[in-house]
Structure formats: structure tokens, C-alpha cells
Design an enzyme around this catalytic site. Structure first.
Site, short mmCIF file in Angstrom:
data_model
loop_
_atom_site.label_atom_id
_atom_site.label_comp_id
_atom_site.label_asym_id
_atom_site.label_seq_id
_atom_site.Cartn_x
_atom_site.Cartn_y
_atom_site.Cartn_z
N GLU A 1 -4.08 3.72 3.69
CA GLU A 1 -4.08 5.23 3.95
C GLU A 1 -5.17 5.56 3.01
O GLU A 1 -4.70 6.25 2.04
CB GLU A 1 -2.72 6.01 3.47
CG GLU A 1 -1.38 5.49 4.54
CD GLU A 1 -0.25 6.07 4.24
OE1 GLU A 1 -0.25 7.28 3.72
OE2 GLU A 1 0.55 5.35 4.29
N TYR A 2 -6.52 5.93 3.44
CA TYR A 2 -6.94 5.27 4.93
C TYR A 2 -8.18 4.74 4.72
O TYR A 2 -9.14 5.03 3.83
CB TYR A 2 -7.08 6.66 5.80
CG TYR A 2 -5.73 7.44 6.02
CD1 TYR A 2 -4.85 6.91 7.05
CD2 TYR A 2 -5.48 8.37 5.36
CE1 TYR A 2 -3.65 7.79 6.98
CE2 TYR A 2 -4.33 9.31 5.26
CZ TYR A 2 -3.49 8.75 6.15
OH TYR A 2 -2.19 9.57 6.25
N ASP B 1 -0.27 -1.21 4.94
CA ASP B 1 -0.24 0.57 4.81
C ASP B 1 -1.41 1.03 3.99
O ASP B 1 -1.07 1.61 2.98
CB ASP B 1 0.96 1.42 4.36
CG ASP B 1 2.25 0.67 5.46
OD1 ASP B 1 3.19 1.57 5.38
OD2 ASP B 1 2.16 -0.20 5.85
N ASP C 1 2.91 -6.41 6.19
CA ASP C 1 2.38 -5.47 7.03
C ASP C 1 1.37 -4.45 6.23
O ASP C 1 1.72 -4.47 4.82
CB ASP C 1 3.56 -4.35 7.27
CG ASP C 1 3.35 -2.89 7.48
OD1 ASP C 1 2.87 -3.01 8.87
OD2 ASP C 1 3.59 -2.14 6.95
N TYR D 1 3.69 11.11 12.60
CA TYR D 1 4.56 12.33 11.88
C TYR D 1 3.78 12.90 10.75
O TYR D 1 2.55 12.44 10.43
CB TYR D 1 5.82 11.71 11.37
CG TYR D 1 5.59 10.23 10.85
CD1 TYR D 1 5.12 9.98 9.53
CD2 TYR D 1 6.32 9.10 11.53
CE1 TYR D 1 5.04 8.58 9.10
CE2 TYR D 1 6.12 7.99 10.91
CZ TYR D 1 5.51 7.54 9.85
OH TYR D 1 5.29 6.46 9.29
N GLY E 1 0.73 -1.34 -0.05
CA GLY E 1 -0.13 0.05 0.09
C GLY E 1 0.88 1.23 0.06
O GLY E 1 1.50 1.53 -0.87
N GLY E 2 0.63 2.05 0.94
CA GLY E 2 1.40 3.33 1.07
C GLY E 2 0.54 4.37 0.40
O GLY E 2 -0.49 4.10 0.01
N TRP E 3 0.97 5.61 0.61
CA TRP E 3 0.15 6.64 0.28
C TRP E 3 -0.28 6.77 -1.45
O TRP E 3 -1.67 7.05 -1.29
CB TRP E 3 1.03 8.10 0.51
CG TRP E 3 0.32 9.38 -0.23
CD1 TRP E 3 0.72 10.12 -1.31
CD2 TRP E 3 -0.51 10.20 0.68
NE1 TRP E 3 -0.21 11.18 -1.27
CE2 TRP E 3 -1.01 11.04 -0.05
CE3 TRP E 3 -1.15 9.85 1.75
CZ2 TRP E 3 -1.86 12.19 0.40
CZ3 TRP E 3 -1.96 10.74 2.27
CH2 TRP E 3 -2.49 11.81 1.57
#
Length: 410
Positions: A188-189, A186, A184, A256, A145-147
Site C-alpha cells: 500500500e501502494y 499487501d 499474499d 472499502y 505488508g499492510g498499511w
């Protein structure tokens, strides 16, 4: 964005959610609440999880060997390999060339042995295999995933079991199954907006994580990077993170990117404050608020890791040294505007002050915020006081060649 799949968990909008079928009882029963049993090295509070970016081998010239030569490998308990894609409702390779085919010479290789043209696996995966041989307790998870690549999770949530099967088949491919110790996620979102907006419903994240646990079983790690938006009605409230917690070994709340030069005129503010402070631009945008909210939902502290950024965010056109000043836009960065690595900023714009448990710097008309070894030490005290499961950071190449920041974590 640095590359097409730049993952960073930005909070430029923290938009409200724009509005999944639940798993069948059989799947949920099969999923259970099992999680992998921690080894001695992974005891409560001691996890140190660092992201390694697949594309860093190109623009950053950062390779798996750098994890070893910097001393980071000896201090890590886990590496999150970022990122695999999510497309067509399935897990997919990101950059197959970088992952499995890029050839390394002897001087570039972790063990000093050059790749050959006919070996079955090259690239980052083979280098990670060599790194694990040097550090037998080191675990590697494949992050998906990721942004930019989170837009595919909505389709995946329509059939969580099929998605989980595809991820398992990819991660456990016989060519590299020994490299990975789990997965994992990720996203978002879930049920909220990031680079795109998801409308899969509040139960979707829990259903996906339940399916992944059911498929990967108790012998593999299943973790997730999650939003840090603790505001009322914000992103934490949009999905059932508490319900999904039973299926994960731990969460990585991305504490962050709370503030940055996507607000081009400012006010300047530290992107990773530990606590609130007088004049903070938005209430609830700080690490301790995130941790308090997640713990308040009943998520065990041992399943929460403290997030650290190995980079800074900055503005230009700033005249005020203290936080809260006006700006004219993002400061120039090495790879993209408004952001730069700690290893660059420590000399380009040394810290001139601290606020809310993190550092800031004013140099010329530029204003930056980032964590230093000193502020990380303070955050580690907080981590211990809260009984958190450990620390994770984005990402390895942002540190100095001798691992200043990861040493501060340890």
C-alpha cells in the site's frame, strides 16, 4: 492505529505518486504465466478469503479457535494471515511470539489439546495447522505488508529475486511449511502514497510479482491486495497491475475505506459503496467503478475478488440522518476513533437506511456506515453478475460470534 502495524487500506489522502530496475530476461522467462490450478472448492466465484490478524490474539481476544466456533472455518476457502513485515528488502516475521510461541490451554485450542512446553511449534501457526486438519480443503496464505509495513517494499523492489527468495525461505520454513499454501502481498501502494510514499516506478509491482511467481512456482498461491482507487491518474494508474496479473492467482481490490472521518468535518458517506449515488463526495470512489476499471485493463474477472469490510466507519456531531451531513470529528470506537466492528455496531447503532448498496446508521449525533447481511447479499448478486472469482473480507474478528456476515457471503 490499533497496533503499530495496523494494516487497513485507508484512503485518507489518495495522494498522487511522488515521482526499479526491470528483472532480467531470464527471470521473466522463468516466471512464465503459471498459476496454481484451482481445486473444486476454489471454482470461479466461490472463493471466500478472510483475513486473520496476528495481533488480534491480544487486544481482541480473537484466536484461531474462534474461526472454528463461529462456523467461519467451514465457509472459508482461504485465510490470509496478517501480517508479515517487509524490512531490509526481505520478508520478515511480524510478531514471532504470537505466531510461533504463544502457548494455548486445552480450552483455548482448536482441537482441545493443550500445548506443551517442549513442542517445536506453538502459537497461531500451530493452531492454524490444527484448523487445517479439521478442514482439509482450507488454504492459508501468509500476507506481508499492510498499511504500516508497506514502506519496506520500495527496498524489496530494488532486488525482486532476493526479496522473493527471502519470502520463500520464511514461508517454507520446515517448522511450519505445511501451514501455508502460498503468499499474499499487501503493498500500500506501489509507486504511490499510503502511510508513506513509494517512488519505485510503475514497473516495480510487476517485477516483484514476477519474481515471487518464479520462486514459489505453480504449486503455491501468489495473490495481492491492491488499491481500489479508480480515478483518472489515481493509484491503479500508478502501477502495472494489468501486466502483473499474469503472475497472480487473484487480486483483492480493497473496495472499502473510500470515505471516513479522516475528513473530520464530513460530509458523511458510506465507506464501502457498491455504486455511485447523488451527492457522493468524490467521483469514482465506489466498488463497481474499481471493478470496471480493472476489467477494462484486461484483468480477467475470475482474478478479481470482491472486497467487504466487516466493520464500519463513523463520525460524531452529525445532525443529518441521510449521507452528506456535516460532522465535528470521528465517532468513538472500541479500539480507535472513527471505526468499529460490525458485531458492535449492529446493536450500538443499528442500520437506519441504505445507500449505494450498503447501509448507514444515525444514532444520537453519531453516523456510521457498514455492511449488513442484507447488503452483503446484494453485493454477492453483483459479484455473480460480474463473474468475479469470489469474495474477500477484512477481517474475521469483526463478525459476530455465530458468523452472521460470512453466512451472508455464502
Amino acid at each position: 492505529m490499533l497496533r503499530p502495524h495496523r494494516p487497513r487500506s485507508r484512503f485518507p489522502a489518495l495522494l498522487s505518486a511522488a515521482c526499479c530496475a526491470a528483472l532480467g530476461a531470464t527471470l521473466l522467462a522463468g516466471a512464465g504465466t503459471a498459476t496454481a490450478t484451482p481445486s473444486t472448492q476454489e471454482a470461479a466465484g466461490s472463493k471466500v478469503v478472510g483475513y486473520f490478524t496476528e495481533w488480534g490474539v491480544y487486544d481482541r481476544n480473537y484466536h484461531v479457535k474462534n474461526v472454528e466456533t463461529s462456523g467461519s472455518a467451514a465457509k472459508l476457502t482461504h485465510i490470509n494471515y496478517a501480517f508479515g513485515n517487509v524490512t531490509g528488502g526481505k520478508c520478515a516475521m511480524g510478531d514471532a511470539y504470537a505466531a510461533t510461541d504463544k502457548a494455548y490451554t486445552a480450552d483455548q485450542s482448536v482441537d482441545g489439546v493443550a500445548d506443551t512446553w517442549d513442542q517445536p511449534l506453538r502459537g497461531n501457526f500451530n493452531q492454524l495447522r490444527k484448523l487445517k486438519k479439521k478442514h482439509p480443503n482450507l488454504k492459508v496464505l501468509w500476507s506481508f505488508g499492510g498499511w504500516t509495513w508497506s514502506s519496506g517494499f520500495g527496498e524489496a523492489a530494488k532486488n525482486p529475486a532476493a526479496f522473493a527468495q527471502s519470502c520463500y525461505d520464511l514461508v517454507e520454513n520446515s517448522k511450519w511449511a505445511d501451514v501455508f499454501d502460498g503468499i499474499d502481498i499487501d503493498w500500500e501502494y506501489p509507486n504511490a502514497c499510503g502511510n508513506t510514499c513509494d517512488t519505485s516506478g510503475s514497473a516495480a509491482f510487476k517485477n516483484v510479482m514476477a519474481a515471487l511467481r518464479a520462486k514459489f512456482g505453480s504449486g503455491n498461491l501468489v495473490t495481492a491486495a491492491i488499491t481500489a482507487d479508480a480515478t483518472a491518474g489515481g493509484k491503479i494508474d500508478a502501477a502495472d497491475y494489468a501486466g502483473a496479473a499474469q503472475y497472480v492467482d487473484w487480486y483483492n481490490p480493497m473496495t472499502y475505506d473510500f470515505f471516513g472521518a479522516w475528513d473530520a468535518a464530513g460530509p458523511t458517506a458510506p465507506h464501502s459503496p457498491l455504486n455511485s449515488y447523488t451527492g457522493i463526495p468524490k467521483a469514482g470512489y465506489y466498488t463497481s467503478a474499481t471493478i470496471a476499471k480493472l476489467k477494462g485493463l484486461g484483468i480477467p474477472a475470475s482474478k478479481l475478488l470482491l472486497g467487504i469490510g466487516f466493520y464500519g466507519r463513523g463520525w460524531t456531531g452529525v445532525t443529518q440522518a441521510a449521507p452528506g451531513g456535516t460532522a465535528t470529528g470521528p465517532a468513538a470506537g472500541t479500539y480507535e476513533q472513527g471505526i468499529d466492528d460490525y458485531k458492535v455496531l449492529k446493536t450500538k447503532c443499528p442500520a437506519t437506511g441504505t445507500v449505494a448498496g450498503t447501509a448507514y446508521a444515525k444514532c444520537g449525533t453519531n453516523w456510521w456506515s457498514y455492511d449488513t447481511p442484507s447488503t452483503i447479499a446484494g453485493k454477492m448478486t453483483y459479484k455473480s453478475q460480474q463473474g468475479l472469482g469470489g469474495t474477500f473480507f477484512w477481517e474475521l474478528s469483526g463478525d459476530t460470534s455465530n458468523g452472521e456476515l460470512i453466512k451472508a457471503i455464502n
